[in-house]
Motif scaffolding. Structure first.
Motif, mmCIF file in Angstrom:
data_model
loop_
_atom_site.group_PDB
_atom_site.id
_atom_site.type_symbol
_atom_site.label_atom_id
_atom_site.label_comp_id
_atom_site.label_asym_id
_atom_site.label_seq_id
_atom_site.Cartn_x
_atom_site.Cartn_y
_atom_site.Cartn_z
ATOM 1 N N GLY A 29 12.904 -12.198 -7.278
ATOM 2 C CA GLY A 29 13.851 -11.931 -8.362
ATOM 3 C C GLY A 29 13.819 -10.483 -8.790
ATOM 4 N N ARG A 30 13.942 -10.255 -10.099
ATOM 5 C CA ARG A 30 13.943 -8.884 -10.617
ATOM 6 C C ARG A 30 12.803 -8.666 -11.620
ATOM 7 N N ASP A 31 12.322 -9.769 -12.225
ATOM 8 C CA ASP A 31 11.328 -9.634 -13.309
ATOM 9 C C ASP A 31 10.174 -10.607 -13.126
ATOM 10 N N ILE A 32 9.890 -10.997 -11.890
ATOM 11 C CA ILE A 32 8.857 -12.026 -11.690
ATOM 12 C C ILE A 32 7.458 -11.450 -11.972
ATOM 13 N N ARG A 59 25.205 -2.264 -9.547
ATOM 14 C CA ARG A 59 24.429 -3.469 -9.853
ATOM 15 C C ARG A 59 22.962 -3.096 -10.157
ATOM 16 N N ARG A 76 27.750 -18.311 -4.048
ATOM 17 C CA ARG A 76 27.820 -17.015 -3.351
ATOM 18 C C ARG A 76 29.179 -16.333 -3.448
ATOM 19 N N TYR A 88 20.057 -17.990 -11.763
ATOM 20 C CA TYR A 88 21.008 -17.288 -12.646
ATOM 21 C C TYR A 88 22.449 -17.560 -12.197
ATOM 22 N N ARG A 89 22.651 -17.558 -10.875
ATOM 23 C CA ARG A 89 23.992 -17.834 -10.349
ATOM 24 C C ARG A 89 24.454 -19.246 -10.736
ATOM 25 N N THR A 101 27.523 -13.556 -12.956
ATOM 26 C CA THR A 101 26.054 -13.588 -13.079
ATOM 27 C C THR A 101 25.533 -12.306 -13.727
ATOM 28 N N ALA A 147 23.112 -12.605 -17.052
ATOM 29 C CA ALA A 147 21.702 -12.243 -16.839
ATOM 30 C C ALA A 147 21.162 -11.269 -17.892
ATOM 31 N N ARG A 203 24.547 -5.550 3.313
ATOM 32 C CA ARG A 203 25.503 -6.421 2.603
ATOM 33 C C ARG A 203 26.812 -6.533 3.385
ATOM 34 N N ARG A 206 19.193 -2.912 -18.404
ATOM 35 C CA ARG A 206 19.388 -3.898 -19.476
ATOM 36 C C ARG A 206 18.143 -3.917 -20.369
ATOM 37 N N ASP A 226 20.900 -3.842 -13.558
ATOM 38 C CA ASP A 226 19.635 -4.586 -13.528
ATOM 39 C C ASP A 226 18.491 -3.771 -14.140
ATOM 40 N N THR A 249 15.119 -16.960 -7.639
ATOM 41 C CA THR A 249 15.515 -17.021 -9.058
ATOM 42 C C THR A 249 16.939 -16.500 -9.258
ATOM 43 N N GLY A 250 17.415 -15.642 -8.344
ATOM 44 C CA GLY A 250 18.807 -15.183 -8.424
ATOM 45 C C GLY A 250 19.753 -16.374 -8.346
ATOM 46 N N ALA A 251 19.400 -17.350 -7.503
ATOM 47 C CA ALA A 251 20.232 -18.559 -7.371
ATOM 48 C C ALA A 251 20.252 -19.347 -8.683
#
Ligand code: DC
Length: 225
Positions: A129-132, A169, A91, A39-40, A99, A103, A157, A176, A173, A35-37
């Motif tokens: 994702g972050r909120d699935i 970040r 990317r 939003y990207r 993003t 978001a 990273r 928010r 996240d 799901t990050g993709a």
């Protein structure tokens, strides 16, 4: 598994969500949704259209009018814009920064939630994702939350050639107002700082089987879950 199920994998940045979602989806023959993709993709499209990604109204307006479709390409869901897959353009550091802004927009999160739920058309899913587990598929029994020490995540990273302030970040996240990153009720929390991806994905798979068996046993006893 008779009915499509959703395995929700949430967690902090660089906690191994993508790697493990891919491994788990492959092992089970499920479809992987990053799901990050998604939003990207919206941030990328705004940049292409020269829309100010720090203007929530302008970004919400893009959401209302952009022409998108979902495609299952070899077990990975892609969000296409005007039939195009942005691929590696998602990317870049410019897209990553944009993003973070888009978001936080509630209208964007509503749009994404609806699109992400539509992915069930492809069958059983591993969605990261972050909120699935908290917001997109709160009804699923299969929720996971991945994390690792900040030093380890920064190292991962950097190994990918990306230097970014992960703590900042994570803070954005988690703080928010709309669908913040948090541990879903009933999620299995896995801190994989000292684990390999084979160990992490193995743990997820074992827990999915354990929960599925428990759910089937409860079904046989007539317990409503
Ligand atoms: O997982 P990622 O780094 O590709 O995510 C990109 C950005 O999108 C990141 O800032 C967090 C945000 N995001 C989100 O808010 N909700 C999701 N379900 C997935 C990603």
């Amino acid at each position: 598994m008779k009915h499509p199920i959703v395995i929700a994998i949430d967690g902090t940045s660089a906690s191994g969500k993508s790697t493990n979602a891919k491994l788990v989806a492959k092992a089970l023959g499920f479809v992987h949704v990053d799901t990050g993709a998604m939003y990207r993709t919206l941030a990328w499209h705004c940049l292409q259209q020269q829309v100010n990604t720090e203007d929530p109204k302008a970004v919400a307006a893009v959401c209302r009018r952009w022409k998108t479709s979902l495609a299952n390409v070899d077990g990975l869901v892609h969000l296409l814009v005007d039939g195009k897959d942005p691929g590696l353009e998602l990317r870049t550091s410019e897209v990553s920064a944009a993003t973070s802004h888009i978001a936080v927009v509630p209208k964007v999160r509503d749009w994404m939630k609806q699109k992400q739920r539509e992915c069930i058309q492809f069958g059983s899913l591993v969605m990261e994702g972050r909120d699935i587990g908290t917001n997109v598929f709160p009804e699923t029994d299969y929720k996971f939350y991945l994390d690792a020490h900040i030093e380890e995540r920064t190292r991962r990273r950097a190994a990918e050639g990306v230097n970014e302030n992960l703590a900042a970040r994570d803070q954005r996240d988690s703080q928010r107002a709309a669908a913040p990153l948090m541990i879903a009720l009933g999620a299995k929390v896995i801190n994989n700082s000292t684990m390999t991806s084979a160990e992490t994905s193995g743990l997820i798979l074992a827990e999915v089987c354990r929960r599925r068996d428990a759910s089937e046993r409860a079904g046989q006893r007539g317990v409503v879950r």
